[in-house]
Design an enzyme around this catalytic site. Structure first.
Site, PDB file in Angstrom:
ATOM      1  N   ARG A   3     -16.075 -33.053  11.045  1.00 34.29           N
ATOM      2  CA  ARG A   3     -16.524 -34.322  10.472  1.00 34.29           C
ATOM      3  C   ARG A   3     -15.457 -34.863   9.534  1.00 34.29           C
ATOM      4  O   ARG A   3     -14.540 -34.154   9.133  1.00 34.29           O
ATOM      5  CB  ARG A   3     -17.840 -34.141   9.704  1.00 34.29           C
ATOM      6  CG  ARG A   3     -17.759 -33.179   8.520  1.00 34.29           C
ATOM      7  CD  ARG A   3     -19.101 -33.087   7.785  1.00 34.29           C
ATOM      8  NE  ARG A   3     -19.069 -32.148   6.665  1.00 34.29           N
ATOM      9  CZ  ARG A   3     -19.407 -30.867   6.737  1.00 34.29           C
ATOM     10  NH1 ARG A   3     -19.811 -30.368   7.889  1.00 34.29           N
ATOM     11  NH2 ARG A   3     -19.352 -30.087   5.665  1.00 34.29           N
ATOM     12  N   GLU A  46     -20.531 -23.124   4.962  1.00 32.98           N
ATOM     13  CA  GLU A  46     -20.521 -23.070   3.499  1.00 32.98           C
ATOM     14  C   GLU A  46     -21.920 -23.155   2.899  1.00 32.98           C
ATOM     15  O   GLU A  46     -22.093 -22.969   1.683  1.00 32.98           O
ATOM     16  CB  GLU A  46     -19.631 -24.186   2.939  1.00 32.98           C
ATOM     17  CG  GLU A  46     -20.208 -25.586   3.025  1.00 32.98           C
ATOM     18  CD  GLU A  46     -20.021 -26.285   4.372  1.00 32.98           C
ATOM     19  OE1 GLU A  46     -20.207 -27.513   4.426  1.00 32.98           O
ATOM     20  OE2 GLU A  46     -19.689 -25.593   5.372  1.00 32.98           O
ATOM     21  N   ASP A  93     -24.613 -35.689  -0.044  1.00 28.46           N
ATOM     22  CA  ASP A  93     -25.382 -34.535   0.394  1.00 28.46           C
ATOM     23  C   ASP A  93     -26.030 -33.863  -0.810  1.00 28.46           C
ATOM     24  O   ASP A  93     -25.352 -33.152  -1.521  1.00 28.46           O
ATOM     25  CB  ASP A  93     -24.513 -33.559   1.184  1.00 28.46           C
ATOM     26  CG  ASP A  93     -23.154 -33.300   0.514  1.00 28.46           C
ATOM     27  OD1 ASP A  93     -22.665 -34.137  -0.261  1.00 28.46           O
ATOM     28  OD2 ASP A  93     -22.578 -32.240   0.802  1.00 28.46           O
ATOM     29  N   GLU A 136     -18.821 -33.068 -12.713  1.00 25.85           N
ATOM     30  CA  GLU A 136     -18.914 -33.703 -11.400  1.00 25.85           C
ATOM     31  C   GLU A 136     -19.869 -34.889 -11.386  1.00 25.85           C
ATOM     32  O   GLU A 136     -19.617 -35.901 -10.732  1.00 25.85           O
ATOM     33  CB  GLU A 136     -19.372 -32.647 -10.392  1.00 25.85           C
ATOM     34  CG  GLU A 136     -19.517 -33.132  -8.973  1.00 25.85           C
ATOM     35  CD  GLU A 136     -20.157 -32.092  -8.077  1.00 25.85           C
ATOM     36  OE1 GLU A 136     -19.965 -32.200  -6.855  1.00 25.85           O
ATOM     37  OE2 GLU A 136     -20.851 -31.185  -8.589  1.00 25.85           O
TER      38      GLU A 136
END
Length: 565
Positions: A205, A279, A312, A496
């Site tokens: 992807r 992952e 995600d 983040e």
């Protein structure tokens, strides 16, 4: 996988004749992709599955990043011989046969640093290279050094990097910007596209396509030479995103391309594989098992495609915002992706013109204009007054407002009156004390409320400024920077994501603990500091009081799209 064409004839919009010429010419380049490295779940087969299901490591990414010490086929053969023997210890077997990724050294910044000084000091800390990549490493080698996000992320990520590069440019590190553009061009030439990250398990992807914007950024420093140099790679990436379009009938989808029933061409997120992500192996299997009414492969594909989106995960992709197993990413046409595709077409037109190919430039302009009309026709929710994703199942624009709705403004694809309505919707529904909410839904997923992410803050700020909405843009920048500053003052780090319902708190939710570093937050923070403070009086920390909008230097756009009713 093609969706069936409608059984009755449909009216089709006139597609520019150039489109087939463009894609035919570029598909040859896309087909030259060499054999790609196999991901660890294929290399190691049942051993990989058993290790991940045994949950030997708190983070499933650990074993996905582990390097085999010898030929994986030999390791797998040894495993099959030993696994049923008395006293077999799986953890010991892994420790003997694999080199596990090292924990990153904790960075302790010097005391008394300003926010800007802290970020400038982080660039070398976050810089990596792949000069010593092992033969069976999942890490894909890159020719130049690159900047990673930080924390558990030991590789370069596609869309993260654009916002990191904004900060590198702001810090004057144009050499690092050039290196990262060269690395992404190398990936396009090597694999036919830019993968999610430089890992073998990410090759199936991509991510939000920012490469053309990276080249455009580099051109600010190097001029049109950068556009001409990387035109072939931009064309190859475009071919990847449009792969299969020449065979599509109205109402069909193929990989990343969607042809609506009137012939409008748009794009969606897609992953070429339909298995659990290496992952996040155990998590994906659990998600698929929790909904026995759907094929597991369908859920895996939608999970992977959501990872390709960068979001995600989010209620944006789900029928039930509290059940991840209801996500259906591949049946949703995203407004942000198509805005980026519009921008790619515009930059391709500019680069073609710079290279002296006016005919090709005109063709890309035609494609961009057609896409812009598609965005206005299918992705504007007139009842709600905002841009939204298009639903392939219901054949309607969706109702949910998300921060992705600001992307048409960011790329100058929005009609002026609609941009004004977006400003109102943003201030009313998304703006919070600590910045811009990703959505207004509290699902427990990390790309939902109350989390705010640096790239979306910048897209909104820049997009609103493009249309003269400087007050709302300043509100977003000021609120988010205050959040960043308060967190930094307390913890001496940038993270983040942030909880925007307040200030000074990192965000929660998602599949892994909050990560610090952090590449795109660093980049956006520097851009916003220089946006809110006058050039004559640059600031190294966030001012104690909200600046006036006169310090914002971007001029409003005079561009108006022509909405299609």
């Amino acid at each position: 996988m093609k969706s069936p064409a409608p059984s009755r004839p449909q009216k089709m919009a006139l597609i520019p004749a150039c489109i087939f010429l463009c894609f035919a010419a570029l598909s040859v380049q896309a087909e030259e992709t060499p054999v790609t490295p196999q991901p660890p779940d294929i290399l190691l087969g049942p051993l990989f599955n058993d290790v991940q299901n045994a949950k030997l490591f708190p983070d499933q990414k650990t074993f996905a990043d582990a390097v085999p010490n010898s030929d994986p086929l030999m390791i797998l053969a040894d495993y099959r011989m030993q696994q049923n023997q008395s006293g077999f210890d799986l953890r010991h077997f892994v420790n003997v046969n694999f080199t596990l990724p090292k924990e990153g050294e904790k960075y302790v910044p010097p005391e008394g640093q300003s926010l800007r000084e802290h970020i400038d000091g982080l660039w070398p800390v976050l810089t990596r290279s792949t000069e010593n990549t092992e033969k069976w490493d999942s890490l894909l080698p890159l020719p130049e050094p690159y900047v990673v996000p930080g924390g558990r992320f030991r590789e370069v990520y596609y869309w993260d990097s654009y916002f990191t590069m904004l900060g590198l440019a702001e810090s004057g590190h144009w050499d690092k910007v050039a290196d990262m553009v060269a690395n992404f061009a190398h990936e396009i030439d090597t694999y036919g596209h830019i993968p999610n990250g430089n890992r073998s398990y990410y090759l199936s992807r991509s991510q939000p396509p920012f490469f053309a914007l990276m080249v455009e950024l580099l051109a600010q420093h190097e001029g049109d030479a950068a556009l001409k140099q990387y035109l072939p790679q931009m064309q190859k990436e475009y071919a990847y995103w449009m792969d299969g379009v020449e065979n599509l009938q109205a109402g069909q989808q193929e990989k990343r391309v969607v042809k609506l029933q009137d012939g409008t061409l748009l794009n969606r997120y897609w992953d070429d594989r339909d298995t659990p992500r290496p992952e996040s192996w155990v998590e994906d299997i659990a998600t698929a098992k929790s909904n026995p009414n759907r094929p597991a492969t369908e859920i895996y594909r939608d999970l992977r495609s959501a990872a390709a989106s960068g979001w995600d995960f989010s209620s944006r992709w789900m029928d039930n915002p509290h059940q991840l197993n209801t996500l259906r990413t591949t049946s949703i046409v995203p407004v942000d992706l198509n805005s980026l595709m519009f921008k790619m077409e515009k930059i391709l037109a500019r680069a073609s013109k710079a290279a002296g190919d006016n005919a090709m430039a005109n063709q890309y302009e035609t494609l961009a204009n057609a896409r812009q009309k598609g965005i206005e026709k299918y992705m504007w929710n007139d009842q709600q007054g905002w841009y939204a994703d298009y639903d392939l199942k219901s054949h309607k624009v969706r109702n949910q407002l998300t921060a992705a709705a600001l992307f048409p403004l960011y790329v100058n694809a929005a009609a002026k009156d609609r941009a004004n309505k977006m400003a109102t919707a943003t201030k009313t529904h998304l703006l919070q004390p600590g910045g811009l909410n990703t959505t207004s839904v509290k699902s427990g997923q990390q790309w939902d409320a109350p989390n705010g992410w640096a790239p979306l803050q910048w897209v909104a700020t820049e997009g609103l400024q493009n249309y003269g909405q400087k007050e709302v843009a300043m509100d977003i920048s000021w609120h988010f920077l205050t959040n960043v500053q308060h967190t930094y003052d307390r913890e001496k780090k940038l993270v983040e994501k942030y909880d925007v319902s307040t200030t000074g708190t990192g965000g929660g939710g998602g599949e892994y603990p909050l990560q610090d570093g952090f590449g795109w937050t660093n980049g956006v923070t520097l851009k916003m500091l220089d946006l809110i403070c006058p050039k004559e009086q640059p600031c190294d920390n966030v001012p104690a009081t909200r600046p006036t909008v006169k310090s914002a230097t971007t001029q409003p756009s005079t561009k108006e799209a022509q909405p299609t009713p």
